[in-house]
Design a protein around this motif. Structure first.
Motif, short mmCIF file in Angstrom:
data_model
loop_
_atom_site.label_atom_id
_atom_site.label_comp_id
_atom_site.label_asym_id
_atom_site.label_seq_id
_atom_site.Cartn_x
_atom_site.Cartn_y
_atom_site.Cartn_z
N SER A 27 0.84 -1.41 0.07
CA SER A 27 0.09 -0.05 0.09
C SER A 27 0.88 1.05 -0.25
O SER A 27 2.09 1.37 0.60
CB SER A 27 -0.75 -0.04 1.25
OG SER A 27 -0.15 0.03 2.35
N VAL A 28 0.20 2.21 -0.51
CA VAL A 28 1.18 3.69 -0.50
C VAL A 28 0.68 4.02 0.85
O VAL A 28 -0.16 4.17 1.67
CB VAL A 28 0.30 4.60 -1.46
CG1 VAL A 28 1.06 6.08 -1.45
CG2 VAL A 28 0.51 4.21 -2.72
N PRO A 29 2.31 4.31 1.49
CA PRO A 29 2.01 4.71 2.76
C PRO A 29 1.49 6.18 3.10
O PRO A 29 1.42 7.03 2.10
CB PRO A 29 3.68 5.06 3.31
CG PRO A 29 4.28 5.39 2.13
CD PRO A 29 3.49 4.47 1.06
N GLN A 144 9.73 7.26 7.26
CA GLN A 144 9.14 6.99 6.21
C GLN A 144 9.41 7.82 4.75
O GLN A 144 8.45 8.25 4.01
CB GLN A 144 7.39 7.14 6.46
CG GLN A 144 6.94 6.39 7.52
CD GLN A 144 6.62 4.72 6.78
OE1 GLN A 144 6.07 4.58 5.75
NE2 GLN A 144 7.62 3.93 7.08
N GLY A 145 10.87 7.96 4.68
CA GLY A 145 11.41 8.49 3.32
C GLY A 145 10.98 10.31 3.34
O GLY A 145 11.03 10.59 2.29
N TYR A 160 12.88 12.61 2.05
CA TYR A 160 14.48 12.82 2.25
C TYR A 160 15.27 12.14 1.29
O TYR A 160 14.68 11.26 0.44
CB TYR A 160 14.11 11.59 3.39
CG TYR A 160 15.49 11.16 3.85
CD1 TYR A 160 16.35 12.32 4.69
CD2 TYR A 160 16.10 9.84 4.20
CE1 TYR A 160 17.65 11.75 5.07
CE2 TYR A 160 17.10 9.51 4.60
CZ TYR A 160 18.07 10.59 5.21
OH TYR A 160 19.20 10.18 5.66
N GLN A 161 16.44 12.84 1.13
CA GLN A 161 17.08 12.44 0.05
C GLN A 161 18.22 11.34 0.19
O GLN A 161 19.14 11.23 -0.62
CB GLN A 161 17.49 13.69 -0.60
CG GLN A 161 16.72 14.89 -1.13
CD GLN A 161 15.87 14.14 -2.46
OE1 GLN A 161 16.42 13.48 -3.01
NE2 GLN A 161 14.56 14.41 -2.41
N ASP A 177 11.79 1.65 8.49
CA ASP A 177 11.79 0.66 9.63
C ASP A 177 11.89 1.55 10.85
O ASP A 177 11.87 0.94 11.90
CB ASP A 177 12.34 -0.57 9.36
CG ASP A 177 13.73 -0.19 9.04
OD1 ASP A 177 14.14 0.77 9.19
OD2 ASP A 177 14.66 -1.18 9.23
N HIS A 178 12.30 2.58 10.95
CA HIS A 178 12.70 3.39 12.11
C HIS A 178 12.56 4.88 11.90
O HIS A 178 12.70 5.44 10.68
CB HIS A 178 14.08 2.99 12.63
CG HIS A 178 15.11 3.56 11.78
ND1 HIS A 178 15.53 2.94 10.63
CD2 HIS A 178 15.97 4.64 12.00
CE1 HIS A 178 16.70 3.93 10.07
NE2 HIS A 178 16.80 4.84 10.95
N LEU A 179 12.29 5.52 13.09
CA LEU A 179 12.04 6.85 13.23
C LEU A 179 13.49 7.69 13.60
O LEU A 179 14.00 7.18 14.79
CB LEU A 179 11.05 7.31 13.89
CG LEU A 179 10.77 8.85 14.17
CD1 LEU A 179 9.38 9.23 14.58
CD2 LEU A 179 11.43 9.40 15.63
#
Length: 185
Positions: A27-29, A144-145, A160-161, A177-179
């Protein structure tokens, strides 16, 4: 998201589909919520900088007083504890981890894309950190990118680049998978 034309060709959103097809649930987050229902933290009023408080995540390293305060306030508000804080991060000379100004909170299982409910819990923490950045001395959050930073607050959550070091399509490199949270001092 992408469409297949009559000729059988895939439409222009192929890149985004490729990124999101890596997710376990396909799914699209969901993006971040606009607000948080979590209680505000007590403000950090300590002084001093430098990595001098033992790292509560058990790395054997240290964190700054502001990061130690942030960890305690996150735990008191959400019950979450960081998976790791201090680390040499030899591959990233600009990392805040060796200075004790950064911690990572695992969202689900490291190395796996979390499902929607777990992502929603991660966003709850990320939005809370952003909303309380002044009280906690938060400098930036990656999840989450996406990245939010004090310096670019008006831009909100940006793509996020990877800071020239991380592969953002990778589950850990893109912070899926992490913050990650970093403090100013």
């Amino acid at each position: 998201m992408s469409t297949i034309t009559r000729s059988g060709r895939v439409g222009v959103a192929v890149f985004l589909c490729a990124v999101f097809s890596l997710r376990a649930d396909r799914s699209v987050p969901a993006g971040p919520p606009r607000t948080t229902s979590l209680a505000p933290p007590a403000a950090f009023t300590g002084t001093g900088t430098g990595c001098r408080v033992p790292d509560p995540s058990g790395t054997g390293g240290c964190v700054t007083p502001a990061m130690a305060w942030t960890i305690a306030e996150v735990r008191a508000t959400t019950g979450a504890t960081p998976g790791a804080c201090w680390d040499r991060h030899a591959w990233n000379p600009r990392s805040d981890h060796p200075a004790g100004r950064a911690c990572d909170y695992t969202i689900g299982r490291i190395g796996r894309f979390p499902g929607p409910r777990t992502v929603a819990r991660g966003w709850k923490l990320a939005v809370w950190l952003r909303a309380n950045n002044e009280a906690l001395h938060v400098n930036y959050v990656i999840f989450q990118g996406r990245i939010w930073s004090r310096e670019h607050d008006a831009e909100g959550w940006r793509a996020y680049q990877g800071a020239g070091v991380y592969n953002v399509l990778d589950v850990s490199g893109g912070h899926w998978d992490h913050l990650h949270v970093s403090t100013v001092d």
